[in-house]
Design an enzyme around this catalytic site. Sequence first.
Site, mmCIF file in Angstrom:
data_model
loop_
_atom_site.group_PDB
_atom_site.id
_atom_site.type_symbol
_atom_site.label_atom_id
_atom_site.label_comp_id
_atom_site.label_asym_id
_atom_site.label_seq_id
_atom_site.Cartn_x
_atom_site.Cartn_y
_atom_site.Cartn_z
ATOM 1 N N LYS A 1 8.737 19.882 -45.095
ATOM 2 C CA LYS A 1 9.041 19.905 -46.525
ATOM 3 C C LYS A 1 7.867 19.366 -47.350
ATOM 4 C CE LYS A 1 12.992 17.605 -46.385
ATOM 5 N NZ LYS A 1 13.307 17.429 -44.954
ATOM 6 N N ARG B 1 20.796 15.645 -50.369
ATOM 7 C CA ARG B 1 20.975 15.486 -48.935
ATOM 8 C C ARG B 1 22.449 15.389 -48.551
ATOM 9 N NH1 ARG B 1 15.840 13.425 -47.844
ATOM 10 N NH2 ARG B 1 15.293 12.511 -45.920
ATOM 11 N N ARG C 1 3.918 11.986 -35.971
ATOM 12 C CA ARG C 1 3.483 11.948 -37.367
ATOM 13 C C ARG C 1 2.904 10.582 -37.734
ATOM 14 N NH1 ARG C 1 7.434 13.951 -42.081
ATOM 15 N NH2 ARG C 1 8.702 12.166 -41.507
ATOM 16 N N ARG D 1 5.399 5.542 -39.977
ATOM 17 C CA ARG D 1 6.581 5.118 -40.725
ATOM 18 C C ARG D 1 7.583 4.500 -39.772
ATOM 19 N NH1 ARG D 1 8.251 10.343 -44.149
ATOM 20 N NH2 ARG D 1 10.279 9.600 -43.459
ATOM 21 N N ARG E 1 18.228 10.142 -37.718
ATOM 22 C CA ARG E 1 17.975 11.012 -38.879
ATOM 23 C C ARG E 1 18.401 12.446 -38.605
ATOM 24 N NH1 ARG E 1 11.985 10.055 -39.360
ATOM 25 N NH2 ARG E 1 11.917 11.574 -41.048
HETATM 26 P P1 ADP Z 1 12.270 12.851 -44.040
HETATM 27 O O1 ADP Z 1 12.665 14.118 -44.740
HETATM 28 O O2 ADP Z 1 10.992 12.960 -43.328
HETATM 29 O O3 ADP Z 1 13.383 12.235 -43.247
HETATM 30 P P2 ADP Z 1 12.029 11.394 -46.567
HETATM 31 O O4 ADP Z 1 10.700 10.877 -46.863
HETATM 32 O O5 ADP Z 1 12.564 12.522 -47.378
HETATM 33 O O6 ADP Z 1 12.018 11.707 -45.035
HETATM 34 O O7 ADP Z 1 13.116 10.205 -46.631
HETATM 35 C C1 ADP Z 1 12.962 9.009 -45.904
HETATM 36 C C2 ADP Z 1 14.239 8.181 -45.983
HETATM 37 O O8 ADP Z 1 14.550 7.900 -47.351
HETATM 38 C C3 ADP Z 1 15.485 8.884 -45.455
HETATM 39 O O9 ADP Z 1 15.638 8.732 -44.079
HETATM 40 C C4 ADP Z 1 16.584 8.159 -46.251
HETATM 41 O O10 ADP Z 1 16.862 6.887 -45.721
HETATM 42 C C5 ADP Z 1 15.947 7.962 -47.592
HETATM 43 N N1 ADP Z 1 16.243 9.101 -48.504
HETATM 44 C C6 ADP Z 1 15.350 9.990 -49.018
HETATM 45 N N2 ADP Z 1 15.953 10.893 -49.787
HETATM 46 C C7 ADP Z 1 17.279 10.582 -49.776
HETATM 47 C C8 ADP Z 1 18.445 11.144 -50.361
HETATM 48 N N3 ADP Z 1 18.382 12.249 -51.124
HETATM 49 N N4 ADP Z 1 19.638 10.548 -50.122
HETATM 50 C C9 ADP Z 1 19.737 9.448 -49.360
HETATM 51 N N5 ADP Z 1 18.680 8.876 -48.762
HETATM 52 C C10 ADP Z 1 17.466 9.417 -48.952
#
Ligand code: ADP
Length: 222
Positions: free
Chosen positions: A15, A91, A130, A163, A174
């Site tokens: 993404k 999400r 990553r 991370r 996740r």
């Molecule tokens: P990835 O898509 O690689 O898992 P992101 O950088 O989008 O990671 O998100 C990292 C973390 O931030 C997620 O695992 C979650 O804990 C939190 N997060 C991000 N976006 C949301 C969302 N829309 N709703 C709830 N938690 C979120």
Amino acid sequence: MARNYILLGPPGAGKGTQAEKIVRDYGAIHISTGDMLRAAVAAQTELGVKAKQFMDAGELVPDELVIGIVRERLDDQDIREHGVLLDGFPRTLPQAEALDAAMSGLGLSEPLVINLLVADEVLLRRLTGRRMCRGCGAIYHIDREKLDVGDKCPACGGEIYQRSDDELTAISERLATYHSQTAPLIEYYTAKGWLKPIDGAGTPDEVEALLDAVLGKPGKCG
Ligand code: ADP
Ligand code: ZN
């Protein structure tokens, strides 16, 4: 009216990479809830302090916190002008419903929902390898760039790190969270007729080409 986009897909689907492309070629403003939350954690804001425990465990941050920051940002004038690209949001179904309400309330056009499809075993390999730069936020992979924690970023000289939620236990969590909470959005957006499925298994260039085919190649003036 400016076109709006939602990038949907499991963690590791690419993404972030495709978000950069859409911003560059189609001019939309990038909103990444992951980036916003990581910035809040780093700055130790009230939101960051609340969000950190969930993020480190690979769990979703509670809807009301995330919906609040997105809603606030959507109201900015640059988004009305250039369109928005939402990356990592929505999400959950409540997030999707809140987003619909917020976007129609603001008079923003119906989004194109790009669903990046990648098999779980490919995701695992991508995520465990990553690495990120603390300086410029660049994303690397140990297989591709041959660099690891302790090295310096080739772009800015910043520190390379992993991370905490890219460690194996958090990744499994996740992926499970994605399948239970986020995958239902595919049906939700299919029913609205907004979903554009894209095969995300190829190289970044291959996926970009598929995206152009679906979105319509951008003009030079955009
Ligand atoms: P990835 O898509 O690689 O898992 P992101 O950088 O989008 O990671 O998100 C990292 C973390 O931030 C997620 O695992 C979650 O804990 C939190 N997060 C991000 N976006 C949301 C969302 N829309 N709703 C709830 N938690 C979120
Ligand atoms: Zn860097």
